[in-house]
Scaffold this motif. Structure first.
Motif, PDB file in Angstrom:
ATOM      1  N   ARG A   1      40.944  38.164  45.065  1.00  0.00           N
ATOM      2  CA  ARG A   1      39.874  37.445  44.388  1.00  0.00           C
ATOM      3  C   ARG A   1      38.848  38.426  43.822  1.00  0.00           C
ATOM      4  N   SER A   2      37.987  37.922  42.945  1.00  0.00           N
ATOM      5  CA  SER A   2      37.137  38.791  42.150  1.00  0.00           C
ATOM      6  C   SER A   2      35.696  38.312  42.163  1.00  0.00           C
ATOM      7  N   SER A   3      34.780  39.261  41.946  1.00  0.00           N
ATOM      8  CA  SER A   3      33.363  38.937  41.798  1.00  0.00           C
ATOM      9  C   SER A   3      32.729  39.883  40.798  1.00  0.00           C
ATOM     10  N   TYR A   4      31.711  39.385  40.081  1.00  0.00           N
ATOM     11  CA  TYR A   4      31.026  40.182  39.075  1.00  0.00           C
ATOM     12  C   TYR A   4      29.942  41.061  39.695  1.00  0.00           C
ATOM     13  N   PHE A   5      29.888  42.309  39.220  1.00  0.00           N
ATOM     14  CA  PHE A   5      28.787  43.222  39.473  1.00  0.00           C
ATOM     15  C   PHE A   5      28.116  43.470  38.122  1.00  0.00           C
ATOM     16  N   PRO A   6      27.116  42.662  37.738  1.00  0.00           N
ATOM     17  CA  PRO A   6      26.538  42.766  36.389  1.00  0.00           C
ATOM     18  C   PRO A   6      25.863  44.113  36.160  1.00  0.00           C
ATOM     19  N   LEU A   7      26.149  44.722  35.022  1.00  0.00           N
ATOM     20  CA  LEU A   7      25.597  46.034  34.713  1.00  0.00           C
ATOM     21  C   LEU A   7      24.124  45.974  34.322  1.00  0.00           C
ATOM     22  N   ASP A   8      23.616  44.783  33.995  1.00  0.00           N
ATOM     23  CA  ASP A   8      22.197  44.699  33.655  1.00  0.00           C
ATOM     24  C   ASP A   8      21.323  44.446  34.884  1.00  0.00           C
ATOM     25  N   TRP A   9      21.929  44.351  36.057  1.00  0.00           N
ATOM     26  CA  TRP A   9      21.149  44.240  37.277  1.00  0.00           C
ATOM     27  C   TRP A   9      20.724  45.633  37.743  1.00  0.00           C
TER      28      TRP A   9
ATOM     29  N   GLY B   1      37.626  31.691  42.740  1.00  0.00           N
ATOM     30  CA  GLY B   1      38.706  31.138  43.546  1.00  0.00           C
ATOM     31  C   GLY B   1      40.057  31.733  43.207  1.00  0.00           C
ATOM     32  N   ARG B   2      41.069  31.225  43.873  1.00  0.00           N
ATOM     33  CA  ARG B   2      42.426  31.712  43.653  1.00  0.00           C
ATOM     34  C   ARG B   2      42.855  31.481  42.209  1.00  0.00           C
ATOM     35  N   ALA B   3      43.491  32.476  41.629  1.00  0.00           N
ATOM     36  CA  ALA B   3      44.041  32.413  40.272  1.00  0.00           C
ATOM     37  C   ALA B   3      42.967  32.243  39.207  1.00  0.00           C
ATOM     38  N   VAL B   4      41.680  32.438  39.563  1.00  0.00           N
ATOM     39  CA  VAL B   4      40.598  32.426  38.590  1.00  0.00           C
ATOM     40  C   VAL B   4      40.061  33.856  38.521  1.00  0.00           C
ATOM     41  N   ARG B   5      40.407  34.575  37.487  1.00  0.00           N
ATOM     42  CA  ARG B   5      40.044  35.985  37.327  1.00  0.00           C
ATOM     43  C   ARG B   5      40.581  36.858  38.463  1.00  0.00           C
ATOM     44  N   SER B   6      41.619  36.398  39.113  1.00  0.00           N
ATOM     45  CA  SER B   6      42.231  37.187  40.181  1.00  0.00           C
ATOM     46  C   SER B   6      43.024  38.349  39.600  1.00  0.00           C
ATOM     47  N   LYS B   7      43.211  39.381  40.402  1.00  0.00           N
ATOM     48  CA  LYS B   7      44.142  40.451  40.106  1.00  0.00           C
ATOM     49  C   LYS B   7      45.087  40.558  41.298  1.00  0.00           C
ATOM     50  N   TYR B   8      46.042  41.477  41.229  1.00  0.00           N
ATOM     51  CA  TYR B   8      47.065  41.450  42.268  1.00  0.00           C
ATOM     52  C   TYR B   8      47.716  42.813  42.437  1.00  0.00           C
ATOM     53  N   ILE B   9      48.271  42.988  43.626  1.00  0.00           N
ATOM     54  CA  ILE B   9      49.122  44.134  43.959  1.00  0.00           C
ATOM     55  C   ILE B   9      50.497  43.566  44.270  1.00  0.00           C
ATOM     56  N   VAL B  10      51.552  44.108  43.663  1.00  0.00           N
ATOM     57  CA  VAL B  10      52.882  43.539  43.858  1.00  0.00           C
ATOM     58  C   VAL B  10      53.867  44.598  44.320  1.00  0.00           C
ATOM     59  N   ASP B  11      54.895  44.126  44.994  1.00  0.00           N
ATOM     60  CA  ASP B  11      56.110  44.911  45.196  1.00  0.00           C
ATOM     61  C   ASP B  11      56.973  44.645  43.966  1.00  0.00           C
TER      62      ASP B  11
ATOM     63  N   GLU C   1      59.380  39.069  39.347  1.00  0.00           N
ATOM     64  CA  GLU C   1      60.096  39.099  38.072  1.00  0.00           C
ATOM     65  C   GLU C   1      59.190  38.920  36.854  1.00  0.00           C
ATOM     66  N   ILE C   2      58.234  37.991  36.919  1.00  0.00           N
ATOM     67  CA  ILE C   2      57.351  37.740  35.780  1.00  0.00           C
ATOM     68  C   ILE C   2      55.917  37.675  36.290  1.00  0.00           C
ATOM     69  N   VAL C   3      55.026  38.453  35.671  1.00  0.00           N
ATOM     70  CA  VAL C   3      53.613  38.387  36.032  1.00  0.00           C
ATOM     71  C   VAL C   3      52.807  37.797  34.885  1.00  0.00           C
ATOM     72  N   GLY C   4      51.685  37.168  35.263  1.00  0.00           N
ATOM     73  CA  GLY C   4      50.743  36.643  34.289  1.00  0.00           C
ATOM     74  C   GLY C   4      49.462  37.456  34.317  1.00  0.00           C
ATOM     75  N   ILE C   5      48.440  36.938  33.677  1.00  0.00           N
ATOM     76  CA  ILE C   5      47.182  37.670  33.574  1.00  0.00           C
ATOM     77  C   ILE C   5      46.413  37.618  34.883  1.00  0.00           C
ATOM     78  N   HIS C   6      46.393  36.455  35.516  1.00  0.00           N
ATOM     79  CA  HIS C   6      45.654  36.304  36.771  1.00  0.00           C
ATOM     80  C   HIS C   6      46.533  35.791  37.907  1.00  0.00           C
ATOM     81  N   ASN C   7      47.839  35.774  37.700  1.00  0.00           N
ATOM     82  CA  ASN C   7      48.728  35.266  38.744  1.00  0.00           C
ATOM     83  C   ASN C   7      50.133  35.826  38.532  1.00  0.00           C
ATOM     84  N   VAL C   8      51.035  35.459  39.413  1.00  0.00           N
ATOM     85  CA  VAL C   8      52.445  35.836  39.297  1.00  0.00           C
ATOM     86  C   VAL C   8      53.227  34.565  39.004  1.00  0.00           C
ATOM     87  N   TRP C   9      54.019  34.598  37.928  1.00  0.00           N
ATOM     88  CA  TRP C   9      54.723  33.398  37.499  1.00  0.00           C
ATOM     89  C   TRP C   9      56.085  33.228  38.172  1.00  0.00           C
TER      90      TRP C   9
END
Length: 468
Positions: A339-347, A381-391, A396-404
């Motif tokens: 899951r992901s969270s923003y660290f705003p650069l203007d803070w 939340g899950r699959a909302v701006r998520s990233k991933y580590i895979v074996d 077989e197929i990955v998406g932008i924020h999930n594995v298809w």
């Protein structure tokens, strides 16, 4: 008047019809050739008729077939296809050809894959296949990626899967409309088939675009990720400034970076209304094709693949490295969703909690990960701006924020944010009403700062960027 029996008339009619069919068949076969274009002398060579291709299977042909690794164009009357890359998928006995396809038009034609083997006496050069043998031809199957994005795109990524027969291991592949009726074959793709584990963690970074000139981002992300446990990085170059090119070359000379040229064709960069946004024609500079290209480049070569953007870091909260993090997670998972969270650069930047020398380095080289320690309270939340580590061997197929798509039996594991979190150092105006949370977990990896300083000393007068 001589009467001709009806049986004789029928016999003559059948003979004439049969003769016409035979003549027509021979005339058709005389023009139904499979052609290969030789870019060295601009001659077109007839190879053989399709109907007898098995007769010349394995024959060495003294021709040169141009081998283009990215965005070879295959056009028919109904659609445009851009061939991106090809990979040998050994456990499926297939070759996968990653393409960008016009999603507005259904694919009207079946496509076949022609497999080539390089002559062992020739030096392997992917500018041209000089002497090659055709070792197989199979009908492909199209799989369009099901990615959903906010803006519908005219083009999307897809895979043509090509079954391999008789244990073939091809060096290159061409994708052609079934039948070889009219379209000449101008080029082929090298088939990439890694087979030996070379590293633990490879990092795949989304395409660099718009004359990217923030060289400080490259150095910060690479050096911090190396401390986290990264072994190698894959950058996709659509459009970069000279200072970023110099930084990437510096890391490539050390064996840490592979730069994949990503020259999106003009029709994928401009929409019909000539607006500057590329997302109306293809989502985020062909990101979906790029992600799956990078996944397959690491099958058999990397134990894990980390997918992230340039302004992101995967930060363990309870462990000192990615290796220790992965050892603590279930070993039977195929993908580890983060899951992901923003660290705003203007803070505000950090004012305490980091020693003066380290703080000076961070400020000198714009190392935002060690300056911006306030994040939004919100964790996506899950699959909302998520990233991933895979074996990579189990996905077989990955998406932008999930594995298809997983290899049979594969499944994801959702990493709790208190165990690891994607820090997204986001530029632009933040939402001021959101509550701030101080998160100094990145300070565990402060050893990256002296390495950032050392790298910039080696780079000399290269500007940090951004450049105007």
């Amino acid at each position: 008047m001589v009467m001709i029996p009806r049986s004789t008339i029928r016999l003559v009619s059948v003979f004439v019809l049969g003769y016409s069919i035979i003549v027509s068949w021979f005339l058709f076969q005389s023009t139904n050739k499979y052609y290969i274009f030789d870019n060295s002398n601009h001659e077109t060579h007839s190879v053989r008729n399709l109907t007898s291709w098995r007769a010349w299977e394995g024959e060495i042909l003294p021709l040169r077939l141009q081998c283009n690794p990215t965005f070879s164009r295959l056009s028919t009357s109904t659609e445009d296809l851009f061939l991106t890359s090809a990979f040998g998928i050994h456990y499926l006995a297939q070759v996968w050809v990653i393409v960008i396809i016009n999603s507005d038009l259904p694919v009207q034609s079946d496509f076949e894959c022609v497999f080539y083997k390089q002559d062992q006496n020739d030096l392997l050069s992917w500018n041209y296949i000089t002497n090659f043998s055709i070792i197989g031809l199979t009908l492909s199957k199209l799989y369009v990626f099901p990615e959903i994005v906010k803006l519908p795109a005219r083009f999307t990524a897809a895979i043509f899967s090509c079954p391999l027969r008789h244990g073939l291991v091809p060096d290159a592949v061409s994708l052609v409309p079934a039948g070889f009726l009219k379209l000449p074959v101008h080029n082929a793709l090298p088939v990439i088939s890694p087979s030996q584990i070379e590293r633990n963690f490879a990092v795949c970074v989304s395409p660099l675009h718009s004359l990217h000139s923030k060289a400080h981002q490259i150095v910060e992300m690479v050096e911090t990720s190396l401390v986290l446990g990264a072994d190698h990085f894959f950058f996709y170059n659509l459009s970069i400034h000279w200072n970023v090119d110099a930084v990437l070359n510096h890391y490539a000379s050390k064996g840490l970076v592979t730069v994949i040229q990503w020259p999106l064709p003009a029709m994928l960069r401009e929409d019909a209304t000539n607006r500057t946004s590329e997302e109306t024609n293809i989502h985020y500079h062909g990101q979906l094709a790029m992600l799956n290209d990078c996944l397959n480049r690491n099958k058999g070569a990397s134990r894990y693949v980390v997918f992230q953007d340039l302004d992101e870091l995967v930060v363990p909260k309870k462990h000192q490295s990615w290796t220790m993090l992965m050892a603590s997670l279930p070993s039977n998972a195929s993908a580890y969703m983060l899951r992901s969270s923003y660290f705003p650069l203007d803070w505000p930047s950090v004012k305490s909690g980091i020693n003066k020398t380290a703080n000076k380095i961070a400020k000198t080289y714009n190392a935002n990960a060690f300056l911006k320690v306030f994040r939004e309270e919100r964790i996506f939340g899950r699959a909302v701006r998520s990233k991933y580590i895979v074996d990579p061997l189990r996905v077989e197929i990955v998406g932008i924020h999930n594995v298809w798509k997983f290899k049979r039996g594969g499944a994801p594991y959702y990493v709790p944010p208190e165990v690891a979190l994607v820090h997204h150092y986001r530029a632009g105006k933040s939402e001021t009403e959101l509550k701030r949370v101080k998160d100094k977990s990145v300070f565990k990896f402060i050893d990256a700062l002296p390495q950032i300083h050392r790298t910039w000393q080696q780079l000399g007068d290269i500007p940090l960027g951004p450049l105007v």
